[in-house]
Write a protein that holds these residues in place. Structure first.
Motif, PDB file in Angstrom:
ATOM      1  N   GLU A  85       5.442  51.394  74.470  1.00 43.60           N
ATOM      2  CA  GLU A  85       4.349  51.463  75.430  1.00 43.60           C
ATOM      3  C   GLU A  85       3.622  52.812  75.453  1.00 43.60           C
ATOM      4  O   GLU A  85       2.409  52.876  75.319  1.00 43.60           O
ATOM      5  N   ALA A  86       4.388  53.906  75.627  1.00 40.22           N
ATOM      6  CA  ALA A  86       3.769  55.230  75.787  1.00 40.22           C
ATOM      7  C   ALA A  86       2.954  55.588  74.552  1.00 40.22           C
ATOM      8  O   ALA A  86       1.834  56.105  74.649  1.00 40.22           O
ATOM      9  N   GLN A  87       3.514  55.298  73.396  1.00 42.05           N
ATOM     10  CA  GLN A  87       2.845  55.607  72.133  1.00 42.05           C
ATOM     11  C   GLN A  87       1.556  54.787  71.991  1.00 42.05           C
ATOM     12  O   GLN A  87       0.539  55.293  71.523  1.00 42.05           O
ATOM     13  N   LYS A  88       1.650  53.535  72.429  1.00 50.72           N
ATOM     14  CA  LYS A  88       0.503  52.635  72.361  1.00 50.72           C
ATOM     15  C   LYS A  88      -0.650  53.174  73.211  1.00 50.72           C
ATOM     16  O   LYS A  88      -1.807  53.205  72.775  1.00 50.72           O
ATOM     17  N   ILE A  89      -0.336  53.621  74.424  1.00 44.20           N
ATOM     18  CA  ILE A  89      -1.373  54.146  75.317  1.00 44.20           C
ATOM     19  C   ILE A  89      -1.995  55.405  74.709  1.00 44.20           C
ATOM     20  O   ILE A  89      -3.209  55.604  74.747  1.00 44.20           O
ATOM     21  N   ALA A  90      -1.145  56.262  74.122  1.00 45.37           N
ATOM     22  CA  ALA A  90      -1.655  57.483  73.485  1.00 45.37           C
ATOM     23  C   ALA A  90      -2.633  57.122  72.368  1.00 45.37           C
ATOM     24  O   ALA A  90      -3.671  57.779  72.190  1.00 45.37           O
ATOM     25  N   LEU A  91      -2.324  56.070  71.628  1.00 41.02           N
ATOM     26  CA  LEU A  91      -3.206  55.647  70.535  1.00 41.02           C
ATOM     27  C   LEU A  91      -4.534  55.117  71.047  1.00 41.02           C
ATOM     28  O   LEU A  91      -5.592  55.401  70.480  1.00 41.02           O
ATOM     29  N   LEU A  92      -4.471  54.364  72.135  1.00 41.99           N
ATOM     30  CA  LEU A  92      -5.718  53.847  72.712  1.00 41.99           C
ATOM     31  C   LEU A  92      -6.573  55.006  73.204  1.00 41.99           C
ATOM     32  O   LEU A  92      -7.781  55.040  73.007  1.00 41.99           O
ATOM     33  N   ASP A  93      -5.919  55.990  73.826  1.00 33.29           N
ATOM     34  CA  ASP A  93      -6.665  57.148  74.309  1.00 33.29           C
ATOM     35  C   ASP A  93      -7.191  57.983  73.146  1.00 33.29           C
ATOM     36  O   ASP A  93      -8.197  58.677  73.272  1.00 33.29           O
ATOM     37  N   ALA A  94      -6.499  57.939  72.004  1.00 35.55           N
ATOM     38  CA  ALA A  94      -6.949  58.697  70.827  1.00 35.55           C
ATOM     39  C   ALA A  94      -8.116  58.003  70.126  1.00 35.55           C
ATOM     40  O   ALA A  94      -8.719  58.556  69.213  1.00 35.55           O
ATOM     41  N   GLY A  95      -8.414  56.759  70.539  1.00 28.92           N
ATOM     42  CA  GLY A  95      -9.585  56.109  69.962  1.00 28.92           C
ATOM     43  C   GLY A  95      -9.325  54.776  69.277  1.00 28.92           C
ATOM     44  O   GLY A  95     -10.233  54.209  68.678  1.00 28.92           O
ATOM     45  N   ALA A  96      -8.098  54.262  69.376  1.00 28.74           N
ATOM     46  CA  ALA A  96      -7.856  52.918  68.854  1.00 28.74           C
ATOM     47  C   ALA A  96      -8.620  51.924  69.728  1.00 28.74           C
ATOM     48  O   ALA A  96      -8.876  52.190  70.899  1.00 28.74           O
ATOM     49  N   ASP A  97      -9.009  50.799  69.170  1.00 27.49           N
ATOM     50  CA  ASP A  97      -9.878  49.864  69.880  1.00 27.49           C
ATOM     51  C   ASP A  97      -9.133  48.902  70.780  1.00 27.49           C
ATOM     52  O   ASP A  97      -9.640  48.497  71.819  1.00 27.49           O
ATOM     53  N   ASP A  98      -7.951  48.490  70.350  1.00 27.46           N
ATOM     54  CA  ASP A  98      -7.233  47.501  71.139  1.00 27.46           C
ATOM     55  C   ASP A  98      -5.794  47.447  70.660  1.00 27.46           C
ATOM     56  O   ASP A  98      -5.421  48.178  69.741  1.00 27.46           O
ATOM     57  N   TYR A  99      -5.018  46.594  71.281  1.00 30.17           N
ATOM     58  CA  TYR A  99      -3.624  46.496  70.870  1.00 30.17           C
ATOM     59  C   TYR A  99      -3.112  45.081  71.046  1.00 30.17           C
ATOM     60  O   TYR A  99      -3.679  44.295  71.795  1.00 30.17           O
ATOM     61  N   LEU A 100      -2.033  44.803  70.339  1.00 33.45           N
ATOM     62  CA  LEU A 100      -1.314  43.553  70.484  1.00 33.45           C
ATOM     63  C   LEU A 100       0.150  43.907  70.596  1.00 33.45           C
ATOM     64  O   LEU A 100       0.631  44.807  69.915  1.00 33.45           O
ATOM     65  N   THR A 101       0.854  43.215  71.482  1.00 28.97           N
ATOM     66  CA  THR A 101       2.283  43.446  71.605  1.00 28.97           C
ATOM     67  C   THR A 101       3.016  42.335  70.856  1.00 28.97           C
ATOM     68  O   THR A 101       2.683  41.163  70.998  1.00 28.97           O
ATOM     69  N   LYS A 102       4.002  42.730  70.057  1.00 28.41           N
ATOM     70  CA  LYS A 102       4.791  41.738  69.308  1.00 28.41           C
ATOM     71  C   LYS A 102       5.716  41.001  70.270  1.00 28.41           C
ATOM     72  O   LYS A 102       6.268  41.634  71.162  1.00 28.41           O
ATOM     73  N   PRO A 103       5.953  39.733  70.111  1.00 30.66           N
ATOM     74  CA  PRO A 103       5.321  38.851  69.126  1.00 30.66           C
ATOM     75  C   PRO A 103       3.957  38.381  69.628  1.00 30.66           C
ATOM     76  O   PRO A 103       3.778  38.161  70.802  1.00 30.66           O
ATOM     77  N   PHE A 104       3.008  38.241  68.706  1.00 33.44           N
ATOM     78  CA  PHE A 104       1.677  37.768  69.083  1.00 33.44           C
ATOM     79  C   PHE A 104       1.309  36.593  68.194  1.00 33.44           C
ATOM     80  O   PHE A 104       1.913  36.388  67.140  1.00 33.44           O
ATOM     81  N   SER A 105       0.322  35.821  68.627  1.00 32.25           N
ATOM     82  CA  SER A 105      -0.093  34.686  67.811  1.00 32.25           C
ATOM     83  C   SER A 105      -1.223  35.122  66.880  1.00 32.25           C
ATOM     84  O   SER A 105      -1.901  36.119  67.141  1.00 32.25           O
ATOM     85  N   VAL A 106      -1.404  34.372  65.824  1.00 31.87           N
ATOM     86  CA  VAL A 106      -2.490  34.653  64.888  1.00 31.87           C
ATOM     87  C   VAL A 106      -3.833  34.532  65.599  1.00 31.87           C
ATOM     88  O   VAL A 106      -4.751  35.324  65.360  1.00 31.87           O
TER      89      VAL A 106
END
Ligand code: CA
Length: 228
Positions: A85-106
């Motif tokens: 979670e924490a790493q994911k938020i840091a990435l979004l704040d760094a400029g990533a556009d979106d995220y998916l949490t595993k497991p996710f559907s196609v």
């Protein structure tokens, strides 16, 4: 010309699944198992979108996001496990556009890719100024919000919050991004403001504020204005 996707994922099964399901959709898929492989491919053949796993053998995905943000506006969708979670938020704040949490559907992955591409290269100030979905209609230029054709009266802050979400419609916007853009950088820790105004907005906009249809909570991360 088909869409070029770079999948950076060290898990063989997930990588193979993403490759086959995106290829079926007519996308041209390249895969990398590490950051170094991803960097080489990015140099050699820039993709239209990057799908980036967080736990990689040779380093932190955030470095790659920062490198990409310096060069071009290639959308990055982060794929993470729940504990990251924490790493994911840091990435979004760094400029990533979106995220998916595993497991996710196609289907979810394809939806995120579509939204990310729609927003590609658009700065916050430009692009989306109107949003319409079911009973809700927002016209930012006219400063008008309607539900079922009836104009709603929002406080300036509530309107600005909604406007910020409209400009990123379909994408998650982190707490930090919302607080910075709506209240200012010095309010970045005041998440209670956000909760308060979100409750206010939902009370006006949602048919059932307890079961929001438009203003969706991304638990622990931020909010997303639904676009489907
Ligand atoms: Ca991994």
């Amino acid at each position: 010309m088909s869409l070029k996707v770079l999948v950076v994922e060290d898990d063989r099964e997930i990588r193979a699944l993403m490759q086959s399901s995106l290829s079926v959709e007519g996308m041209e898929v390249q895969t990398a198992v590490s950051l170094s492989e991803a960097r080489a491919l990015l140099q050699h053949k820039p993709p239209d979108v990057v799908v980036l796993d967080l736990g990689l053998p040779d380093g932190d995905g955030a470095d790659l996001v920062r490198e990409l943000r310096k060069q071009r506006a290639t959308p990055v969708i982060v794929v993470s496990a729940r504990h990251q979670e924490a790493q994911k938020i840091a990435l979004l704040d760094a400029g990533a556009d979106d995220y998916l949490t595993k497991p996710f559907s196609v289907g979810e992955l394809l939806a995120r890719i579509r939204v990310a591409l729609r927003h590609r290269g658009t700065s916050l100030a430009a692009a989306v100024t109107c949003h319409e979905l079911e009973d809700l209609r927002v016209d930012l230029a006219a400063h008008r919000v309607e539900r079922d054709g009836v104009a709603l009266h929002l406080t300036p802050t509530a309107f600005n919050l909604l406007a910020r979400l409209v400009r990123s419609v379909g994408r998650v916007v982190t707490h930090r991004q919302l607080l910075t853009d709506v209240w200012g950088a010095e309010f970045v820790d005041h998440t209670h403001y956000l909760r308060l105004y979100m409750a206010q907005l939902r009370a006006k906009i949602e048919r059932d504020p307890a079961e929001p249809r438009h203003l969706l909570t991304e638990t622990g991360v931020g909010y997303r204005l639904a676009d489907v």
